[in-house]
Design an enzyme around this catalytic site. Structure first.
Site, PDB file in Angstrom:
ATOM      1  CG  ASP A  11      40.637  72.675  56.937  1.00 53.17           C
ATOM      2  OD1 ASP A  11      39.886  71.888  56.333  1.00 53.17           O
ATOM      3  OD2 ASP A  11      41.237  72.374  57.987  1.00 53.17           O
ATOM      4  CG  ASP A  59      46.013  74.649  54.415  1.00 52.36           C
ATOM      5  OD1 ASP A  59      46.024  73.859  55.371  1.00 52.36           O
ATOM      6  OD2 ASP A  59      45.239  75.627  54.350  1.00 52.36           O
TER       7      ASP A  59
END
Length: 217
Positions: A9, A7
């Site tokens: 953020d 991922d």
């Protein structure tokens, strides 16, 4: 192939790239100041796991509607240098480097638009990236998206599509995320790691024997 899936953020960086991008545009007077308050309200829903992605993408893509891709790209690169690279966790850089040293493929997959995700991945030296797909007509962004959102279960769908394009399957997969929204992805991989996980995700990590990592600037 062994595959490490990250991922973006709050996992690789200490912040949300889409929110930071809007702040950058406001500073450059390329977006109205009130867009930040409206985006903040929608992000509160994201953290509760009930984001209206249609509304979010409509709002956040409005400032780049009618922009030429070739004109936006240098602005995105400036944004990455100023606002993203200083927020990359040192431990995230170390983990990316470790996977490279092991000969693993690395992929960033994010619920942020691909106009940000792909150049951020390049800046981090990551060859593969998946973001929300943006519509373009003759090289001009029209403010709309297409395809499945790379969000929640959609991340897994987009990952499966990407794997089909690669014409090979990973013999072992690693997954890294900070968010309960990525539970489908974390459950899919062979070896999951939770980054700075909030309480509910932390409990799940403990129950399932997932690695828990605390990354800080």
């Amino acid at each position: 192939m062994k595959l490490a899936i990250f991922d973006l953020d709050e996992t690789l960086i200490a912040g949300d790239s889409a929110s930071l991008w809007l702040s950058f545009l406001v500073r450059r007077q390329l977006a109205p100041a009130d867009i930040l308050e409206r985006e903040h309200a929608l992000m509160n829903d994201y953290y509760r796991g009930r984001m209206d992605m249609d509304a979010y993408m409509t709002l956040t893509l409005a400032p780049i509607r009618n922009w030429q891709q070739r004109d936006l790209a240098p602005l995105v690169d400036e944004f990455i240098q100023q606002d993203i690279l200083p927020l990359v966790y040192p431990a995230a850089r170390d983990r990316l480097a470790w996977h490279t040293a092991q000969g693993h493929e690395r992929l960033i997959i994010s619920a942020t638009g691909e106009h940000l995700v792909k150049p951020i991945a390049r800046a981090l030296g990551v060859d593969h990236a998946i973001g929300i797909q943006l519509e373009c007509c003759d090289g001009v962004y029209n403010g709309r998206t297409h395809g499945v959102y790379s969000y929640q279960q959609g991340k897994l769908i987009r990952l499966q599509e990407w794997l089909e394009q690669q014409t090979r399957r990973p013999s072992h997969s690693y997954g890294y995320s900070d968010s309960l929204n990525d539970l489908p992805l974390l459950e899919f991989v062979d070896q999951a790691a939770v980054i700075n996980g909030e309480e509910r995700l932390g409990r799940l990590a403990d129950e399932r024997g997932w690695e828990r990592l605390d990354w800080h600037l």
